[in-house]
Design an enzyme around this catalytic site. Structure first.
Site, mmCIF file in Angstrom:
data_model
loop_
_atom_site.group_PDB
_atom_site.id
_atom_site.type_symbol
_atom_site.label_atom_id
_atom_site.label_comp_id
_atom_site.label_asym_id
_atom_site.label_seq_id
_atom_site.Cartn_x
_atom_site.Cartn_y
_atom_site.Cartn_z
ATOM 1 N N SER A 59 0.677 -0.947 0.447
ATOM 2 C CA SER A 59 0.091 -0.155 -0.298
ATOM 3 C C SER A 59 0.727 1.249 -0.293
ATOM 4 O O SER A 59 0.061 2.796 0.153
ATOM 5 C CB SER A 59 -0.766 0.057 1.344
ATOM 6 O OG SER A 59 -1.415 -1.270 1.271
ATOM 7 N N ASP A 117 -11.398 -5.931 0.427
ATOM 8 C CA ASP A 117 -10.722 -4.923 1.311
ATOM 9 C C ASP A 117 -9.773 -5.427 1.725
ATOM 10 O O ASP A 117 -10.920 -6.250 2.332
ATOM 11 C CB ASP A 117 -11.624 -3.320 1.464
ATOM 12 C CG ASP A 117 -10.352 -2.241 1.717
ATOM 13 O OD1 ASP A 117 -11.032 -1.468 0.739
ATOM 14 O OD2 ASP A 117 -10.424 -2.561 2.596
ATOM 15 N N HIS A 130 -15.150 1.126 4.040
ATOM 16 C CA HIS A 130 -14.781 2.231 4.229
ATOM 17 C C HIS A 130 -15.563 2.926 4.532
ATOM 18 O O HIS A 130 -15.928 3.722 4.826
ATOM 19 C CB HIS A 130 -13.881 2.814 4.035
ATOM 20 C CG HIS A 130 -12.069 1.920 4.789
ATOM 21 N ND1 HIS A 130 -11.994 0.743 3.745
ATOM 22 C CD2 HIS A 130 -11.245 1.735 5.234
ATOM 23 C CE1 HIS A 130 -10.336 0.297 4.624
ATOM 24 N NE2 HIS A 130 -10.682 1.006 5.290
ATOM 25 N N CYS A 161 -7.674 2.644 1.858
ATOM 26 C CA CYS A 161 -9.014 1.792 1.398
ATOM 27 C C CYS A 161 -8.588 1.533 -0.151
ATOM 28 O O CYS A 161 -7.748 2.051 -0.719
ATOM 29 C CB CYS A 161 -9.538 2.986 1.088
ATOM 30 S SG CYS A 161 -11.285 2.360 0.278
#
Lengths: 640, 378
Positions: free
Chosen positions: A333, A372, A378, A391
């Site tokens: 991420s 996710d 989210h 997210c």
């Protein structure tokens, strides 16, 4: 007597004898003349030839090895210097039976049997009159043992030489590298005159990449020796004066590295396998470069034993691997701010626009679910929130809209897929995939699904910690790019002048709107604020940090419900923990990438390490207390 | 004037007095003078060649004293005794050589010494005189030139001890002893044709001899033919010796200033290779001076031989002169690289007592034979 009968005989014999004497005299004068002629030939006609040979016999040219340049850190602390060491040396031309001599050295335990073949090769490829180090550093006891046997070893001597010493031992070894004994392989690449008398050469790291600067220029001294090769001070009553050319020491190096920060970084990494790279984004100075586990560079300078070496080589934790430069891992991420930047640059997203995240994403016309990390999603997130909460669904969608080519374009500008050009060797470029690449490598077309996972830093995408730190530095300075560097200045040994190296600027990353930088930085700051994935670990920082956490999958569980597998999996299959950050967010002084192999979650494991380094560099808090080995709790959802 | 005359006559008196003493002691003044000059020259060189080691130098002086004493004693022995003792000396010598072969002491891989408890004795050294004495003794009553039968007998007399010594192995001494015996035969009037065919046969025998040689002897000959083949091993001596001589030049590097000798590049610098030290430190002139002195010694001996009154004395004296030449030639030839390396010392100069004693003992015999002549018409 028989005189009467023998008188005639007597005179006849007398004449015969005198004749023989004269004959012999002529013969022997001729033979003496032959010797005389030979002497005339040697002494008068060939005199200059033999005079030269006699001179060559007694005059030996001893090399004067130069002192290797000293290496300092940015505060002037010595991190590589030269100390005297006792060395066992062999001069091939004085040794009749080299293999036999080596074997006898093995017999008195001064060499290991495993060393013999390599030394034999080295001796064969060396010049006969240059002494070759057999052992770089002898202990007092070994010197004593050799002294007892010295008379049996013509042509083998103990010499005092300067040997490299790293006062910090294992610290920063992956940046500094080390020197080691010159091998027969090295001899093929170097000017032997320059290395006459030198026993060490840079093998890796800075010591190798700055070898020509550090080494210096060898000199020589002519000395008179006797037939045993021993130096004599005078012949008869006359002292000897011969030619001497002094050696010129190598240049000293000043590094960007801050050993205090480096020590903090290494302490913070603790027992983890991992890497930290910390760069000053304003000039590319590498403030810290750590890779763990580490090893003591002094092992190599003193001639590493076969046992020690195989132990390092076969260690499953791979201490010899420079993870900072050579470890290419999925960035996870941590790429999300960069994805956002690509989205802004290509005009496919509005930072204010929100997207609904329900915990799962599917490609149009496909039923394959991309999940996710947060099972229930989210909810409605804008770009900044998407970065702050990491997210996945937001970035799945963004990647799908952008397409792999545009992602490739922006990420390449930030340095992915190419070497940063740092001034030490061995760097690896990682991998920034593209359809062309895939076609060339796998002879397959690019599938849309592969773009989706690149959006969250998975799939084919690979990057080194150094590349991540560099990319963060570019973001921190709104596109200014400097080549990462360890050496900031050189001290010329002959003049004593310190010559600073100018920071090396690389192509600036320009955007259609400079505002986009601020947009993504805003998201990165939100990561460290309440509701962000790194809020907890960074709480209490007195400066503002812009960051992004990352948790990269090692092992795909397929269509799993939840990729939080914490301690349930064997350690080597756990996720890699990543963290990128720069601070202070509004006036960046340091950009960091932290990578922990199989560390679990980036926010909990990697982020605190970065905070220690920021505290050290920005606030001068050199608290080396290792971070608690935080393990994720099973069953708790963890952001990517 | 009166004073000068007085001085002259005083000098004459002194000379005649010393010559009377010489005659009384059966010594030969000119030979003793020539030999004395060589010995003094040798001592001068030796001090430098030992690396200015006074202890070794004094040692040599001590041995010289012993050798001179031997000379003095032997010169007093009447020739008739010498003649009578010759077969005994020779026979004893052969027996001792056999004893050495059976129970001798080894040194440097060769069995040459006989340990007699008090001192070690080298019978081969004794045979350097014993063999020519025996040859001369054998021929003393026979008509010369010798018959074929005589030649065969002489061949046996020479070859038995030579073979025993070559077996020890000591090629140098064997060559010298064969040369000593052969010189007697040559002086006795060996036909030139026999000589030439002898040389031809020897030439033909070389491959056979090669077969029986020790490896180290073969090695020496191979090395002699090509010293650079083994520059650090067997060829080392020859190469370093030639470097020493060649680097000396006309005048040399100066006494005690030869780097080859003083820094020990030159092996056996005070013994077999001392001639190279002369060449290096005293140059071409220093070496030629020594060769000239040797020639004077030899010329005097040959003159003394030609004055001898019987066959035994003539042959023995002549043989001593030629043998002395062979010593000098083999050593200087080997050191200067025109002959292979065999262990032969430089006569009267090399460090070592054995050779010195043997040489001066020979001169003692020589002087006895010369000084005990019946001086016809005096």
């Amino acid at each position: 007597m028989r005189r009467s009968a023998r008188i005639k005989d007597h005179w006849g014999e007398q004449r015969l004898f005198v004749g023989r004497i004269l004959f012999a005299l002529v013969g022997l004068i001729m033979l003496m003349g032959l010797v005389g002629a030979r002497l005339f030939w040697l002494q008068i006609i060939k005199h200059s030839y033999y005079a030269e040979l006699s001179q060559g016999n007694r005059v030996r040219t001893d090399p004067l090895p130069p002192d290797r340049g000293v290496i300092y850190d940015r505060n002037g602390t010595v991190i590589a210097e030269n100390l005297p060491a006792y060395q066992l040396e062999l001069t091939p031309e004085l040794v009749a039976q080299v293999p036999e001599t080596l074997q006898r050295l093995v017999d008195i335990h001064l060499l290991e049997p495993e060393q013999v073949p390599a030394l034999d090769r080295l001796i064969k490829s060396s010049r006969p009159f240059q002494s070759i180090p057999l052992r770089l550093s002898l202990s007092e006891e070994e010197i004593g043992r050799f002294a007892v046997h010295q008379h049996e070893f013509r042509g083998v001597e103990i010499a005092t030489r300067l040997a490299r010493w790293y006062p910090f031992g294992p610290s920063a070894v992956h940046a500094l590298g080390y020197v080691g004994a010159i091998s027969d392989e090295d001899l093929k690449h170097i000017d032997r005159d320059d290395y006459a008398g030198s026993s060490q050469i840079g093998k890796i790291g800075l010591e190798a990449s700055y070898e020509s600067v550090l080494h210096g220029v060898a000199g020589y001294r002519q000395v008179v020796v006797n037939a045993q090769g021993k130096r004599v001070e005078r012949v008869g009553n006359e002292f000897i004066q011969l030619e001497t050319k002094p050696a010129h020491a190598g240049n000293d190096l000043y590094l960007a590295l801050d050993m205090k920060v480096q020590k903090v970084a290494e302490a913070a990494l603790g027992n983890h396998r991992g890497a930290v790279v910390a760069i000053d984004p304003n000039n590319g100075d590498v403030i810290a470069l750590a890779s763990t586990p580490t090893y003591d560079a002094n092992l190599f300078t003193r001639g590493i034993s076969t046992k020690d070496y195989s132990q390092l080589r076969d260690d499953p934790d791979k201490p010899l691997l420079n993870r900072a430069l050579r470890g290419a891992y999925p960035p996870g991420s941590t790429v999300k701010p960069m994805m956002a930047l690509a989205g802004l640059e290509f005009g496919v997203i509005d930072p204010k626009a929100t997207r609904l995240c329900q915990g799962v994403y599917t490609l149009p016309g496909s039923s394959h679910p991309y999940r996710d990390w947060k099972k229930n999603g989210h909810g409605s997130v804008d770009m900044s929130r998407a970065i702050a909460t990491s997210c996945d669904v937001y970035f799945y969608g963004l990647a799908q809209v952008l397409g792999i080519d545009r992602i490739h374009d922006t990420m390449s500008k930030l340095g992915f897929g190419t070497n940063t050009g740092i001034d030490i060797g061995g760097e690896r470029p990682g991998l920034m995939p593209s359809p062309e690449w895939k076609k060339k490598t796998y002879k397959q077309a690019w599938f849309p699904g592969e773009t989706i996972i690149v959006g969250i830093g998975q799939g084919y995408l690979l990057a080194t910690p150094l590349q991540l730190a560099h990319a963060v530095a570019v973001i921190a300075t709104h596109g200014k790019s400097f080549k990462p560097r360890l050496v900031t200045a050189e001290r010329d040994a002959s003049t004593g002048k310190i010559n600073p190296h100018e920071p090396e600027k690389m192509a600036e990353v320009t955007l259609n709107e400079p505002q986009y930088w601020d947009d993504i930085i805003k998201g990165m700051v939100a990561v460290t604020e309440a509701g962000g994935t790194a809020f907890g670990p960074l709480r209490g920082a007195t400066y503002k940090i812009a960051a992004k956490t990352g948790t990269a999958q090692v092992f795909s569980l397929g269509t799993r419900d939840n990729d939080n597998h914490g301690n349930a999996l064997p350690e080597r299959l756990r996720n890699h923990a990543l963290f990128i950050a720069f601070a202070p967010a509004d006036d960046p002084k340091l950009a960091i990438a932290v990578f922990i192999e199989n560390g679990g979650h980036g926010g909990t494991v990697a982020a605190p390490i970065a905070k220690h380094i920021f505290d050290a560099f920005l606030l001068g808090k050199y608290d080396e207390a290792p971070v608690a080995d935080v393990k994720p709790e099973a069953g708790v959802e963890e952001p990517r | 004037m009166l004073f000068e005359e007085d001085q002259l006559s005083a000098t004459r008196r002194t000379l005649s007095a010393s010559s009377r003493i010489m005659r009384r002691l059966h010594l030969d003044g000119p030979l003793l003078a020539c030999v004395g000059v060589v010995i003094i020259y040798g001592l001068f060189v030796l001090y430098s060649a030992t690396g200015q080691n006074f202890g070794q130098w004094a040692n040599q002086l001590e041995r010289l004293g012993l050798a001179l004493f031997t000379l003095l004693i032997l010169a007093q022995i009447p020739p008739a005794w010498l003649k009578r003792l010759t077969p005994v000396i020779y026979g004893l010598g052969v027996l001792l050589l056999i004893a050495v072969a059976l129970v001798g002491t080894s040194s440097k891989g060769a069995q040459r010494w006989l340990n007699l408890g008090l001192f070690r004795f080298q019978p081969s050294e004794m045979m350097k005189l014993g063999v020519p004495m025996m040859c001369a003794w054998y021929l003393r009553e026979r008509p010369l030139p010798p018959s074929v039968r005589d030649l065969l007998t002489l061949g046996v007399i020479v070859l038995v001890p030579t073979a025993l010594i070559a077996k020890q192995p000591d090629l140098g001494t064997a060559i010298l002893i064969a040369a000593a015996g052969f010189s007697v035969i040559f002086l006795a009037g060996l036909s030139i044709w026999v000589l030439v065919s002898g040389i031809a046969v020897t030439g033909a025998a070389v491959p056979v001899a090669w077969h029986f040689m020790h490896d180290y002897q073969k090695q020496r000959i191979i090395t002699f033919l090509d010293p650079s083949r083994d520059a650090l091993g067997a060829g080392y001596h020859t190469i370093q010796s030639q470097i020493a001589i060649g680097s000396g030049g006309l005048f040399g590097k100066g006494w005690t200033h030869g780097s080859q000798a003083q820094l020990e590049f030159l092996p056996e610098r005070s013994t077999d290779f001392i001639f190279a030290v002369i060449g290096e430190e005293l140059g071409f002139l220093g070496q030629m001076l020594l060769l000239l002195l040797y020639l004077l010694v030899i010329a005097r001996i040959l003159y003394m031989a030609s004055e001898a009154q019987d066959t035994y004395a003539r042959l023995m004296c002549g043989s001593l002169g030629l043998t002395f030449f062979v010593y000098a030639f083999v050593n200087t030839g080997m050191v200067s690289g025109i002959l292979p390396v065999v262990g032969v010392p430089l006569p009267l100069v090399s460090y070592g007592g054995t050779s010195m004693v043997t040489l001066l003992a020979g001169f003692g015999i020589l002087m006895s034979l010369y000084r005990h002549r019946k001086l016809v018409g005096s």
